[in-house]
Write an enzyme that holds these catalytic residues in place. Structure first.
Site, PDB file in Angstrom:
ATOM      1  N   GLU A   3       8.230  -0.569  50.355  1.00 48.92           N
ATOM      2  CA  GLU A   3       9.505  -0.527  51.087  1.00 48.92           C
ATOM      3  C   GLU A   3      10.253  -1.812  50.771  1.00 48.92           C
ATOM      4  OE1 GLU A   3       7.380  -0.291  54.668  1.00 48.92           O
ATOM      5  OE2 GLU A   3       6.815  -2.388  54.525  1.00 48.92           O
ATOM      6  N   HIS A  42      -2.730 -19.173  47.283  1.00 50.19           N
ATOM      7  CA  HIS A  42      -3.242 -19.288  48.657  1.00 50.19           C
ATOM      8  C   HIS A  42      -4.757 -19.400  48.684  1.00 50.19           C
ATOM      9  CE1 HIS A  42       0.630 -17.238  50.368  1.00 50.19           C
ATOM     10  NE2 HIS A  42       0.828 -18.494  50.007  1.00 50.19           N
ATOM     11  N   THR A  47       4.740  -7.474  48.280  1.00 51.08           N
ATOM     12  CA  THR A  47       4.819  -8.557  49.255  1.00 51.08           C
ATOM     13  C   THR A  47       6.042  -8.365  50.131  1.00 51.08           C
ATOM     14  OG1 THR A  47       4.900 -10.962  49.581  1.00 51.08           O
ATOM     15  CG2 THR A  47       5.969 -10.116  47.596  1.00 51.08           C
ATOM     16  N   SER A  48       5.875  -8.719  51.420  1.00 52.94           N
ATOM     17  CA  SER A  48       6.941  -8.452  52.407  1.00 52.94           C
ATOM     18  C   SER A  48       7.997  -9.551  52.407  1.00 52.94           C
ATOM     19  CB  SER A  48       6.324  -8.366  53.810  1.00 52.94           C
ATOM     20  OG  SER A  48       5.715  -9.612  54.127  1.00 52.94           O
ATOM     21  N   ASN A  58      -2.698 -13.301  47.197  1.00 50.77           N
ATOM     22  CA  ASN A  58      -3.923 -12.674  47.676  1.00 50.77           C
ATOM     23  C   ASN A  58      -5.132 -13.565  47.419  1.00 50.77           C
ATOM     24  OD1 ASN A  58      -2.215 -10.565  48.186  1.00 50.77           O
ATOM     25  ND2 ASN A  58      -2.801  -9.391  46.370  1.00 50.77           N
ATOM     26  N   TYR A  64     -13.533 -14.763  57.813  1.00 53.65           N
ATOM     27  CA  TYR A  64     -13.579 -14.821  56.342  1.00 53.65           C
ATOM     28  C   TYR A  64     -14.887 -14.252  55.793  1.00 53.65           C
ATOM     29  CZ  TYR A  64      -9.112 -17.055  56.394  1.00 53.65           C
ATOM     30  OH  TYR A  64      -7.763 -17.260  56.571  1.00 53.65           O
ATOM     31  N   ASP A 108      -8.208 -12.112  47.483  1.00 52.69           N
ATOM     32  CA  ASP A 108      -9.272 -11.255  46.933  1.00 52.69           C
ATOM     33  C   ASP A 108      -9.387 -11.528  45.428  1.00 52.69           C
ATOM     34  OD1 ASP A 108      -6.829  -8.698  47.253  1.00 52.69           O
ATOM     35  OD2 ASP A 108      -7.512  -9.475  45.319  1.00 52.69           O
ATOM     36  N   ASN A 142       7.805  -2.329  45.308  1.00 50.77           N
ATOM     37  CA  ASN A 142       7.222  -2.399  46.646  1.00 50.77           C
ATOM     38  C   ASN A 142       7.277  -1.040  47.333  1.00 50.77           C
ATOM     39  OD1 ASN A 142       6.061  -4.724  48.059  1.00 50.77           O
ATOM     40  ND2 ASN A 142       7.480  -4.164  49.717  1.00 50.77           N
TER      41      ASN A 142
HETATM   42  C1  BV8 Z   1       3.653 -24.520  53.545  1.00 46.54           C
HETATM   43  C2  BV8 Z   1      -4.184 -17.187  53.124  1.00 46.54           C
HETATM   44  C3  BV8 Z   1       4.514 -26.696  53.201  1.00 46.54           C
HETATM   45  C4  BV8 Z   1      -4.810 -16.824  54.402  1.00 46.54           C
HETATM   46  C5  BV8 Z   1      -1.864 -17.039  53.590  1.00 46.54           C
HETATM   47  C6  BV8 Z   1       6.326 -23.316  60.977  1.00 46.54           C
HETATM   48  C7  BV8 Z   1       5.192 -24.126  60.979  1.00 46.54           C
HETATM   49  C8  BV8 Z   1       4.406 -24.298  59.835  1.00 46.54           C
HETATM   50  C9  BV8 Z   1       4.770 -23.650  58.663  1.00 46.54           C
HETATM   51  C10 BV8 Z   1       5.885 -22.846  58.676  1.00 46.54           C
HETATM   52  C11 BV8 Z   1       6.676 -22.676  59.803  1.00 46.54           C
HETATM   53  N1  BV8 Z   1       7.689 -21.826  59.489  1.00 46.54           N
HETATM   54  C12 BV8 Z   1       7.563 -21.450  58.189  1.00 46.54           C
HETATM   55  C13 BV8 Z   1       6.496 -22.081  57.703  1.00 46.54           C
HETATM   56  C14 BV8 Z   1       6.004 -21.985  56.373  1.00 46.54           C
HETATM   57  C15 BV8 Z   1       4.831 -21.021  56.407  1.00 46.54           C
HETATM   58  C16 BV8 Z   1       5.388 -19.625  56.518  1.00 46.54           C
HETATM   59  O1  BV8 Z   1       5.959 -19.133  55.572  1.00 46.54           O
HETATM   60  N2  BV8 Z   1       5.226 -18.990  57.706  1.00 46.54           N
HETATM   61  C17 BV8 Z   1       5.760 -17.645  57.869  1.00 46.54           C
HETATM   62  C18 BV8 Z   1       4.757 -16.767  58.603  1.00 46.54           C
HETATM   63  C19 BV8 Z   1       7.086 -17.773  58.613  1.00 46.54           C
HETATM   64  N3  BV8 Z   1       4.165 -21.211  55.151  1.00 46.54           N
HETATM   65  C20 BV8 Z   1       3.145 -22.082  55.076  1.00 46.54           C
HETATM   66  O2  BV8 Z   1       2.653 -22.662  56.024  1.00 46.54           O
HETATM   67  C21 BV8 Z   1       2.655 -22.338  53.657  1.00 46.54           C
HETATM   68  N4  BV8 Z   1       2.573 -23.748  53.459  1.00 46.54           N
HETATM   69  O3  BV8 Z   1       4.753 -24.113  53.815  1.00 46.54           O
HETATM   70  O4  BV8 Z   1       3.373 -25.854  53.303  1.00 46.54           O
HETATM   71  C22 BV8 Z   1       4.974 -26.625  51.781  1.00 46.54           C
HETATM   72  C23 BV8 Z   1       6.096 -25.866  51.443  1.00 46.54           C
HETATM   73  C24 BV8 Z   1       6.523 -25.852  50.118  1.00 46.54           C
HETATM   74  C25 BV8 Z   1       5.812 -26.548  49.160  1.00 46.54           C
HETATM   75  C26 BV8 Z   1       4.687 -27.269  49.538  1.00 46.54           C
HETATM   76  C27 BV8 Z   1       4.252 -27.293  50.846  1.00 46.54           C
HETATM   77  C28 BV8 Z   1       1.275 -21.752  53.451  1.00 46.54           C
HETATM   78  C29 BV8 Z   1       1.346 -20.256  53.544  1.00 46.54           C
HETATM   79  C30 BV8 Z   1      -0.014 -19.670  53.138  1.00 46.54           C
HETATM   80  C31 BV8 Z   1      -0.654 -19.010  54.337  1.00 46.54           C
HETATM   81  N5  BV8 Z   1      -1.850 -18.307  53.879  1.00 46.54           N
HETATM   82  N6  BV8 Z   1      -2.949 -16.467  53.099  1.00 46.54           N
HETATM   83  C32 BV8 Z   1      -5.601 -15.584  54.184  1.00 46.54           C
HETATM   84  O5  BV8 Z   1      -5.266 -14.759  53.298  1.00 46.54           O
HETATM   85  O6  BV8 Z   1      -6.561 -15.440  54.954  1.00 46.54           O
HETATM   86  S1  BV8 Z   1      -0.475 -16.123  53.742  1.00 46.54           S
HETATM   87  C33 BV8 Z   1      -0.843 -14.472  53.909  1.00 46.54           C
HETATM   88  O7  BV8 Z   1       0.431 -13.818  53.908  1.00 46.54           O
HETATM   89  C34 BV8 Z   1      -1.575 -13.823  52.740  1.00 46.54           C
HETATM   90  O8  BV8 Z   1      -1.765 -14.694  51.648  1.00 46.54           O
HETATM   91  C35 BV8 Z   1      -0.595 -12.739  52.296  1.00 46.54           C
HETATM   92  O9  BV8 Z   1      -0.740 -12.417  50.987  1.00 46.54           O
HETATM   93  C36 BV8 Z   1       0.652 -13.467  52.564  1.00 46.54           C
HETATM   94  C37 BV8 Z   1       1.943 -12.812  52.495  1.00 46.54           C
HETATM   95  O10 BV8 Z   1       1.844 -11.554  53.046  1.00 46.54           O
HETATM   96  P1  BV8 Z   1       2.060 -10.347  52.020  1.00 46.54           P
HETATM   97  O11 BV8 Z   1       1.168 -10.549  50.849  1.00 46.54           O
HETATM   98  O12 BV8 Z   1       3.507 -10.206  51.747  1.00 46.54           O
HETATM   99  O13 BV8 Z   1       1.479  -9.154  52.835  1.00 46.54           O
HETATM  100  P2  BV8 Z   1       2.241  -8.304  53.937  1.00 46.54           P
HETATM  101  O14 BV8 Z   1       1.223  -7.484  54.657  1.00 46.54           O
HETATM  102  O15 BV8 Z   1       3.147  -9.208  54.702  1.00 46.54           O
HETATM  103  O16 BV8 Z   1       3.180  -7.338  53.097  1.00 46.54           O
HETATM  104  C38 BV8 Z   1       2.588  -6.344  52.287  1.00 46.54           C
HETATM  105  C39 BV8 Z   1       3.723  -5.723  51.535  1.00 46.54           C
HETATM  106  O17 BV8 Z   1       3.169  -4.768  50.637  1.00 46.54           O
HETATM  107  C40 BV8 Z   1       4.691  -4.975  52.430  1.00 46.54           C
HETATM  108  O18 BV8 Z   1       6.016  -5.244  52.008  1.00 46.54           O
HETATM  109  C41 BV8 Z   1       4.359  -3.504  52.182  1.00 46.54           C
HETATM  110  O19 BV8 Z   1       5.513  -2.678  52.229  1.00 46.54           O
HETATM  111  C42 BV8 Z   1       3.847  -3.549  50.771  1.00 46.54           C
HETATM  112  N7  BV8 Z   1       2.859  -2.505  50.488  1.00 46.54           N
HETATM  113  C43 BV8 Z   1       1.921  -1.997  51.330  1.00 46.54           C
HETATM  114  N8  BV8 Z   1       1.211  -1.056  50.661  1.00 46.54           N
HETATM  115  C44 BV8 Z   1       1.704  -0.997  49.400  1.00 46.54           C
HETATM  116  C45 BV8 Z   1       2.745  -1.926  49.283  1.00 46.54           C
HETATM  117  N9  BV8 Z   1       3.436  -2.094  48.144  1.00 46.54           N
HETATM  118  C46 BV8 Z   1       3.088  -1.330  47.094  1.00 46.54           C
HETATM  119  N10 BV8 Z   1       2.098  -0.427  47.127  1.00 46.54           N
HETATM  120  C47 BV8 Z   1       1.390  -0.229  48.246  1.00 46.54           C
HETATM  121  N11 BV8 Z   1       0.412   0.679  48.266  1.00 46.54           N
END
Ligand code: BV8
Length: 234
Positions: free
Chosen positions: A199, A113, A172-173, A91, A54, A93, A197
């Site tokens: 894609e 987040h 977001t993905s 995000n 971080y 940032d 997005n």
């Molecule tokens: C929760 C902070 C309960 C960190 C982040 C098993 C065990 C435990 C939990 C879970 C589990 N299974 C599922 C879960 C839930 C879990 C989860 O979803 N896991 C996933 C991986 C399966 N979620 C949690 O644990 C959450 N908490 O569930 O608590 C609860 C539920 C409901 C209500 C109350 C409580 C907490 C999740 C938060 C985690 N922290 N960030 C840090 O940043 O250091 S998440 C992290 O992923 C970032 O925040 C990021 O923003 C986020 C999502 O990713 P994206 O933003 O979508 O980024 P990504 O790279 O994936 O995609 C980018 C997209 O942009 C792509 O589509 C690309 O095509 C597009 N793109 C790229 N370039 C461009 C573009 N688009 C336009 N223009 C461009 N130029």
């Protein structure tokens, strides 16, 4: 006629500012596995690794600027006359915040987040602004929501979704919940849903409209069409 807009953003909106997205690489994040650097267990196991991860990202913020997509949303928040605009970002940032500060709409940005530029007292949970590095053996952790932790402002977000007429998902993905489920909440309240997005996301089939392209192109263009009344929000 009131028309409230809720906008979810992810790492893709900051990509063209030079901030690495979460999943661009092969599931590694800046060379680390998610479990190591974005979970409470990871922090417990290796605070030095997590604080360094971080610290690096916090330092990088000084080198990047908001892009045309961030500024377009800040303009929409300032100029939309037909209801509320709320930006809910995944995000950590401060690019949305810097853009919205220029249009006097900083209160229209929610960081579900957490934020790189905030610290949380490990003992008390108290949150404060923080710009420098954090020591691995200090009494603060990043004010960031890790996997398995409760996202912030969920009540306010669900209320806004329930009252929304237009839901935009940008850069977001659709991998991470509960954010990836917001489109379903918006559909339940009868909102029109649009994905902008690079894609199609995992949830692309849930959107009424998909606009593919880089955020700095598609977002300003869409905001202009909204502001000059070209888009009818039923
Ligand atoms: C929760 C902070 C309960 C960190 C982040 C098993 C065990 C435990 C939990 C879970 C589990 N299974 C599922 C879960 C839930 C879990 C989860 O979803 N896991 C996933 C991986 C399966 N979620 C949690 O644990 C959450 N908490 O569930 O608590 C609860 C539920 C409901 C209500 C109350 C409580 C907490 C999740 C938060 C985690 N922290 N960030 C840090 O940043 O250091 S998440 C992290 O992923 C970032 O925040 C990021 O923003 C986020 C999502 O990713 P994206 O933003 O979508 O980024 P990504 O790279 O994936 O995609 C980018 C997209 O942009 C792509 O589509 C690309 O095509 C597009 N793109 C790229 N370039 C461009 C573009 N688009 C336009 N223009 C461009 N130029």
């Amino acid at each position: 006629m009131v028309r409230n807009i809720v906008i979810l953003t992810g790492a893709g909106i900051s990509a063209e500012s030079g901030v690495p997205t979460f999943r661009a690489s092969d599931g590694l994040w800046c060379g680390h596995r998610v479990e190591e650097v974005a979970t409470p267990e990871g922090f417990e196991a290796n605070p030095a690794l997590v604080q360094d991860f971080y610290n690096q990202r916090r330092r990088q913020l000084a080198l990047v600027e908001p892009n045309a997509a961030h500024h377009a949303l800040a303009k929409l928040a300032a100029e939309w006359q037909h209801g509320e605009v709320l930006v809910v970002t995944q995000n950590v940032d401060d690019l949305h915040d810097r853009a919205h500060a220029l249009t006097g709409t900083a209160d229209r940005v929610l960081h579900m987040h957490g934020e790189l530029l905030k610290a949380r007292q490990i003992e008390t949970g108290q949150v404060s602004d923080w710009t420098g590095d954090m020591a691995p053996d200090g009494d603060v952790r990043p004010h960031i929501v890790w996997f398995g932790e409760m996202p912030l402002d969920m009540e306010r977000i669900y209320e806004a979704l329930a009252e929304s007429h237009l839901f935009l998902s940008i850069g977001t993905s659709g991998n991470v919940y509960p954010a990836a489920g917001f489109v379903q909440e918006a559909r339940r309240s009868g909102a029109t849903t649009v994905e902008l997005n690079l894609e199609p996301s995992l949830g692309h089939s849930l959107f009424n409209e998909k606009i593919l392209g880089p955020a700095t192109e598609v977002v300003p263009a869409y905001v202009e069409r909204l502001l000059n009344g070209e888009i009818k929000i039923i």
